[in-house]
Design a protein around this motif. Structure first.
Motif, PDB file in Angstrom:
ATOM      1  N   LEU A  89       4.184  30.895  14.897  1.00 45.70           N
ATOM      2  CA  LEU A  89       4.704  31.656  16.036  1.00 45.70           C
ATOM      3  C   LEU A  89       4.550  33.151  15.790  1.00 45.70           C
ATOM      4  CD1 LEU A  89       7.971  29.626  16.759  1.00 45.70           C
ATOM      5  CD2 LEU A  89       5.713  29.342  17.782  1.00 45.70           C
ATOM      6  N   GLU A  90       4.817  33.551  14.561  1.00 49.92           N
ATOM      7  CA  GLU A  90       4.667  34.965  14.210  1.00 49.92           C
ATOM      8  C   GLU A  90       3.199  35.387  14.295  1.00 49.92           C
ATOM      9  OE1 GLU A  90       6.354  35.321  10.360  1.00 49.92           O
ATOM     10  OE2 GLU A  90       8.365  34.703  10.986  1.00 49.92           O
ATOM     11  N   ALA A  91       2.300  34.508  13.870  1.00 53.44           N
ATOM     12  CA  ALA A  91       0.873  34.816  13.941  1.00 53.44           C
ATOM     13  C   ALA A  91       0.407  34.921  15.394  1.00 53.44           C
ATOM     14  CB  ALA A  91       0.070  33.748  13.208  1.00 53.44           C
ATOM     15  N   ASP A 118       1.495  35.683  24.575  1.00 54.05           N
ATOM     16  CA  ASP A 118       2.858  35.616  25.096  1.00 54.05           C
ATOM     17  C   ASP A 118       3.413  34.210  24.864  1.00 54.05           C
ATOM     18  OD1 ASP A 118       1.835  33.921  27.089  1.00 54.05           O
ATOM     19  OD2 ASP A 118       1.514  35.573  28.477  1.00 54.05           O
ATOM     20  N   SER A 119       4.649  33.970  25.300  1.00 53.44           N
ATOM     21  CA  SER A 119       5.305  32.692  25.003  1.00 53.44           C
ATOM     22  C   SER A 119       4.592  31.503  25.639  1.00 53.44           C
ATOM     23  CB  SER A 119       6.763  32.735  25.474  1.00 53.44           C
ATOM     24  OG  SER A 119       6.833  33.015  26.868  1.00 53.44           O
ATOM     25  N   LYS A 120       4.096  31.674  26.873  1.00 52.22           N
ATOM     26  CA  LYS A 120       3.383  30.575  27.541  1.00 52.22           C
ATOM     27  C   LYS A 120       2.057  30.274  26.844  1.00 52.22           C
ATOM     28  CE  LYS A 120       5.348  31.278  32.157  1.00 52.22           C
ATOM     29  NZ  LYS A 120       5.069  31.579  33.583  1.00 52.22           N
ATOM     30  N   GLN A 121       1.344  31.317  26.470  1.00 55.28           N
ATOM     31  CA  GLN A 121       0.075  31.109  25.770  1.00 55.28           C
ATOM     32  C   GLN A 121       0.296  30.486  24.396  1.00 55.28           C
ATOM     33  OE1 GLN A 121      -1.262  35.211  26.003  1.00 55.28           O
ATOM     34  NE2 GLN A 121      -2.873  34.657  27.471  1.00 55.28           N
ATOM     35  N   THR A 122       1.359  30.896  23.727  1.00 53.72           N
ATOM     36  CA  THR A 122       1.683  30.325  22.422  1.00 53.72           C
ATOM     37  C   THR A 122       1.974  28.830  22.540  1.00 53.72           C
ATOM     38  OG1 THR A 122       2.604  32.428  21.658  1.00 53.72           O
ATOM     39  CG2 THR A 122       3.249  30.456  20.452  1.00 53.72           C
ATOM     40  N   MET A 123       2.739  28.467  23.570  1.00 57.47           N
ATOM     41  CA  MET A 123       3.052  27.055  23.774  1.00 57.47           C
ATOM     42  C   MET A 123       1.790  26.254  24.102  1.00 57.47           C
ATOM     43  SD  MET A 123       5.185  24.577  23.841  1.00 57.47           S
ATOM     44  CE  MET A 123       6.779  25.413  23.735  1.00 57.47           C
ATOM     45  N   ARG A 124       0.936  26.808  24.970  1.00 55.85           N
ATOM     46  CA  ARG A 124      -0.244  26.073  25.435  1.00 55.85           C
ATOM     47  C   ARG A 124      -1.342  26.007  24.379  1.00 55.85           C
ATOM     48  NH1 ARG A 124      -4.816  27.841  28.189  1.00 55.85           N
ATOM     49  NH2 ARG A 124      -3.903  29.915  28.406  1.00 55.85           N
ATOM     50  N   LEU A 125      -1.552  27.091  23.639  1.00 54.92           N
ATOM     51  CA  LEU A 125      -2.684  27.168  22.722  1.00 54.92           C
ATOM     52  C   LEU A 125      -2.340  26.834  21.272  1.00 54.92           C
ATOM     53  CD1 LEU A 125      -4.297  30.448  24.105  1.00 54.92           C
ATOM     54  CD2 LEU A 125      -4.982  28.096  24.600  1.00 54.92           C
ATOM     55  N   VAL A 126      -1.080  27.021  20.893  1.00 58.19           N
ATOM     56  CA  VAL A 126      -0.700  26.846  19.486  1.00 58.19           C
ATOM     57  C   VAL A 126       0.215  25.639  19.290  1.00 58.19           C
ATOM     58  CG1 VAL A 126       0.394  27.929  17.482  1.00 58.19           C
ATOM     59  CG2 VAL A 126      -0.949  29.317  19.079  1.00 58.19           C
ATOM     60  N   ILE A 127       1.323  25.614  20.030  1.00 55.79           N
ATOM     61  CA  ILE A 127       2.338  24.591  19.795  1.00 55.79           C
ATOM     62  C   ILE A 127       1.936  23.239  20.374  1.00 55.79           C
ATOM     63  CG2 ILE A 127       4.750  23.963  20.128  1.00 55.79           C
ATOM     64  CD1 ILE A 127       4.301  26.359  18.307  1.00 55.79           C
TER      65      ILE A 127
END
Length: 261
Positions: free
Chosen positions: A162-164, A171-180
């Motif tokens: 998440l830090e990376a 942003d939070s939506k992109q982090t959820m969609r692309l990472v998480i």
């Protein structure tokens, strides 16, 4: 040695199509031989033709089981996701409500919950449709297990990712969609596959409140013709015809979400 290599998995843990086909045939053959050997020891013989007179009822029960399981699968996914998020919430009453729900459902047998929710809660709230009651009971039961699967998958993702993601400007939506989300799917999919198969099998317990699904249909037929072994063996094959394709589809999706793909 070449012949023996068919039965040995390679060092890279991969299997050839020939290895897979030969060993599946051997495994299935071993089960079939053991089953028919057991039948022979008991002098049993099966006559499945007695089921032909009930083909329409069997088809109707089969369709009802598919409808019941499909709707329950979708609702239990929603319940599982919401309760997983709720249990991790900073709002303590919400968090402890979700945790209490999960512990109660996971700590008590489904047969007790069927009676509790249908005859007490369902009656109190005027739920007269046995099908709707069955969907709600099955969804609430399976939702607790799905919640723990999702929560465990989320907890397994390292917080440094998440830090990376923040560091590269997501942003939070992109982090959820692309990472998480991709990692979460890959990690929880095997467990979810088993849970989805359980939804199909656990729907059989709804026969105790006379939901006319596959198991209840078989119970009524076996009470009519007394062909108990034929009826319940055929019941098992019908459930297998539902759970086996689900397992194959899940493996394909699991390969799709592997990191190296």
């Amino acid at each position: 040695m070449k012949l023996l290599s068919i039965f040995i998995r390679q060092e890279n843990n991969k299997e050839t199509n020939l290895q897979r086909a030969v060993n599946i045939i051997i495994a299935c053959g071993a089960f079939i031989v053991f089953f028919f050997w057991s039948m022979k020891r008991l002098n049993l013989s099966f006559d499945f033709s007695v089921l032909l007179d009930f083909k329409y009822r069997l088809f109707t029960g089969f369709i009802t089981t598919i409808e019941l399981s499909t709707i329950s699968l979708l609702v239990s996914l929603l319940i599982g996701f919401l309760s997983a998020m709720g249990s991790k919430s900073k709002i303590l009453p919400l968090s402890y409500f979700c945790k209490t729900y999960i512990q109660f459902i996971r700590g008590t047998p489904m047969i007790m919950q069927v009676y509790l929710f249908f005859y007490i809660i369902g009656t109190a709230w005027g739920i007269s449709s046995r099908f709707i009651a069955g969907v709600l009971i099955l969804s609430i039961f399976e939702g607790a297990y799905i919640s723990e699967i999702i929560r465990g998958g989320l907890d397994s993702i390292d917080a440094t990712q998440l830090e990376a993601a923040k560091a590269v400007g997501l942003d939070s939506k992109q982090t959820m969609r692309l990472v998480i989300f991709p990692q979460l799917i890959a990690r929880i999919l095997p467990a979810l596959a088993g849970q989805f198969a359980s939804i199909i099998k656990d729907s059989s317990l709804l026969s105790i409140i006379s939901v006319i699904e596959l198991t209840q249909t078989i119970r009524e037929i076996s009470a009519t013709n007394f062909a108990i072994f034929e009826c319940y063996l055929f019941l098992g094959l019908l459930y297998l015809s539902l759970t086996f394709p689900l397992s194959m589809v899940t493996r394909a999706v699991e390969r799709r979400f592997k990191y190296d793909n």
